[in-house]
Write an enzyme that holds these catalytic residues in place. Structure first.
Site, PDB file in Angstrom:
ATOM      1  N   HIS A 127      48.280 -49.721 -81.190  1.00 14.21           N
ATOM      2  CA  HIS A 127      48.726 -50.083 -79.835  1.00 14.21           C
ATOM      3  C   HIS A 127      49.971 -50.971 -79.899  1.00 14.21           C
ATOM      4  O   HIS A 127      50.922 -50.781 -79.138  1.00 14.21           O
ATOM      5  CB  HIS A 127      47.631 -50.870 -79.082  1.00 14.21           C
ATOM      6  CG  HIS A 127      46.371 -50.111 -78.815  1.00 14.21           C
ATOM      7  ND1 HIS A 127      45.133 -50.593 -79.169  1.00 14.21           N
ATOM      8  CD2 HIS A 127      46.151 -48.923 -78.209  1.00 14.21           C
ATOM      9  CE1 HIS A 127      44.193 -49.737 -78.786  1.00 14.21           C
ATOM     10  NE2 HIS A 127      44.781 -48.710 -78.205  1.00 14.21           N
TER      11      HIS A 127
ATOM     12  N   ARG B  71      48.166 -39.702 -81.055  1.00 14.28           N
ATOM     13  CA  ARG B  71      48.039 -39.925 -82.490  1.00 14.28           C
ATOM     14  C   ARG B  71      47.917 -38.606 -83.225  1.00 14.28           C
ATOM     15  O   ARG B  71      48.622 -38.347 -84.187  1.00 14.28           O
ATOM     16  CB  ARG B  71      46.791 -40.778 -82.785  1.00 14.28           C
ATOM     17  CG  ARG B  71      46.892 -42.190 -82.259  1.00 14.28           C
ATOM     18  CD  ARG B  71      45.541 -42.842 -82.198  1.00 14.28           C
ATOM     19  NE  ARG B  71      44.649 -42.095 -81.317  1.00 14.28           N
ATOM     20  CZ  ARG B  71      43.415 -42.447 -81.018  1.00 14.28           C
ATOM     21  NH1 ARG B  71      42.903 -43.529 -81.547  1.00 14.28           N
ATOM     22  NH2 ARG B  71      42.670 -41.715 -80.203  1.00 14.28           N
TER      23      ARG B  71
ATOM     24  N   SER C  69      40.029 -47.711 -81.792  1.00 14.18           N
ATOM     25  CA  SER C  69      39.247 -48.921 -81.506  1.00 14.18           C
ATOM     26  C   SER C  69      37.760 -48.654 -81.761  1.00 14.18           C
ATOM     27  O   SER C  69      37.029 -49.515 -82.250  1.00 14.18           O
ATOM     28  CB  SER C  69      39.439 -49.358 -80.053  1.00 14.18           C
ATOM     29  OG  SER C  69      40.785 -49.633 -79.797  1.00 14.18           O
TER      30      SER C  69
ATOM     31  N   LYS D 118      32.918 -46.850 -68.908  1.00 13.65           N
ATOM     32  CA  LYS D 118      33.040 -46.817 -70.369  1.00 13.65           C
ATOM     33  C   LYS D 118      32.348 -48.047 -70.965  1.00 13.65           C
ATOM     34  O   LYS D 118      32.616 -49.160 -70.542  1.00 13.65           O
ATOM     35  CB  LYS D 118      34.538 -46.839 -70.705  1.00 13.65           C
ATOM     36  CG  LYS D 118      34.876 -46.036 -71.924  1.00 13.65           C
ATOM     37  CD  LYS D 118      36.359 -45.840 -72.033  1.00 13.65           C
ATOM     38  CE  LYS D 118      36.686 -45.175 -73.351  1.00 13.65           C
ATOM     39  NZ  LYS D 118      38.096 -44.901 -73.503  1.00 13.65           N
TER      40      LYS D 118
HETATM   41  O1  PNS Z   1      42.344 -46.118 -73.558  1.00 14.88           O
HETATM   42  P1  PNS Z   1      41.703 -45.108 -72.679  1.00 14.88           P
HETATM   43  O2  PNS Z   1      40.254 -45.470 -72.436  1.00 14.88           O
HETATM   44  O3  PNS Z   1      41.861 -43.707 -73.195  1.00 14.88           O
HETATM   45  O4  PNS Z   1      42.456 -45.190 -71.260  1.00 14.88           O
HETATM   46  C1  PNS Z   1      42.089 -44.329 -70.216  1.00 14.88           C
HETATM   47  C2  PNS Z   1      42.706 -44.799 -68.863  1.00 14.88           C
HETATM   48  C3  PNS Z   1      42.299 -46.210 -68.563  1.00 14.88           C
HETATM   49  C4  PNS Z   1      44.207 -44.701 -68.951  1.00 14.88           C
HETATM   50  C5  PNS Z   1      42.177 -43.807 -67.790  1.00 14.88           C
HETATM   51  O5  PNS Z   1      40.784 -43.755 -67.832  1.00 14.88           O
HETATM   52  C6  PNS Z   1      42.637 -44.201 -66.384  1.00 14.88           C
HETATM   53  O6  PNS Z   1      43.753 -43.946 -66.019  1.00 14.88           O
HETATM   54  N1  PNS Z   1      41.718 -44.819 -65.602  1.00 14.88           N
HETATM   55  C7  PNS Z   1      42.003 -45.275 -64.261  1.00 14.88           C
HETATM   56  C8  PNS Z   1      41.365 -44.374 -63.206  1.00 14.88           C
HETATM   57  C9  PNS Z   1      42.231 -43.146 -62.952  1.00 14.88           C
HETATM   58  O7  PNS Z   1      43.306 -43.218 -62.408  1.00 14.88           O
HETATM   59  N2  PNS Z   1      41.701 -41.982 -63.385  1.00 14.88           N
HETATM   60  C10 PNS Z   1      42.389 -40.730 -63.262  1.00 14.88           C
HETATM   61  C11 PNS Z   1      43.087 -40.346 -64.547  1.00 14.88           C
HETATM   62  S1  PNS Z   1      43.761 -38.721 -64.401  1.00 14.88           S
END
Ligand code: PNS
Length: 175
Positions: A18, A92, A130, A42
């Site tokens: 990150h 990645r 992570s 999550k």
């Molecule tokens: O590190 P991660 O868990 O892969 O991040 C995922 C994240 C937080 C970017 C995604 O879950 C997100 O955007 N959540 C906010 C809710 C939202 O807008 N969801 C629609 C995504 S298309």
């Protein structure tokens, strides 16, 4: 203003992968906001407050143009509130692609004015996750190559306190 990039994620916890991406994004955008998701669905090890504090500490030495915030709700709404039109995501390996592709295209369908930009971390970090870091640290592994020292320390403390709690729960006798 289009030169603010939002780098959203769970960051549970932040890794060297990150950090590498944040540095790369700072080379392209005037400002990078690391946006820590509340994502209640999550299962996370660290609270949002703890994750933010760790990111702030480990990005302290970087350019002042990086800031760290939390966000709740739809990512696109947050991006617009911040006057941005760019979401940064790390890619990645090919296995990341399907999920990232779905998210990017869903976001684009919802709002075509916001662009998702994928960046690749240095190949030496391409396998870092992570989730696996949490798993190996819970089994006693040394993760100094994967996360900054502060994060390694926090991981150890967190896992020690959660195993103490589990022991306490196991020791409760049912009458
Ligand atoms: O590190 P991660 O868990 O892969 O991040 C995922 C994240 C937080 C970017 C995604 O879950 C997100 O955007 N959540 C906010 C809710 C939202 O807008 N969801 C629609 C995504 S298309």
């Amino acid at each position: 203003m289009k030169n603010i990039a939002i780098y959203p994620g769970s960051f549970d916890p932040i890794t060297y992968g990150h950090l590498d991406l944040i540095k790369r994004a700072l080379g392209i955008f005037d400002r990078v906001i690391v946006a820590v998701s509340h994502n209640p669905s999550k299962g996370v090890l660290f609270s949002v407050k703890e994750r933010i504090e760790m990111i702030k500490r480990v990005t302290q030495g970087l350019n002042k143009s990086v800031s760290v915030e939390d966000f709740d709700g739809l990512l696109l709404d947050y991006v617009k509130r911040k006057d941005s039109a760019v979401i940064i995501r790390g890619l990645r390996m090919i296995s990341d692609f399907e999920y990232e592709f779905q998210m990017a295209l869903t976001n684009r369908k919802l709002d075509d004015s916001v662009e998702t930009i994928f960046m690749m971390p240095n190949e030496s970090f391409s396998y870092l996750s992570s989730k696996l870091i949490k798993e190996v640290v819970s089994l006693g592994a040394d993760v100094r190559e994967f996360v900054p020292p502060l994060v390694q320390q926090r991981l150890k403390e967190k896992l020690a306190s959660s195993s103490k709690n589990t022991r306490r729960i196991k020791n409760v006798r049912c009458k």
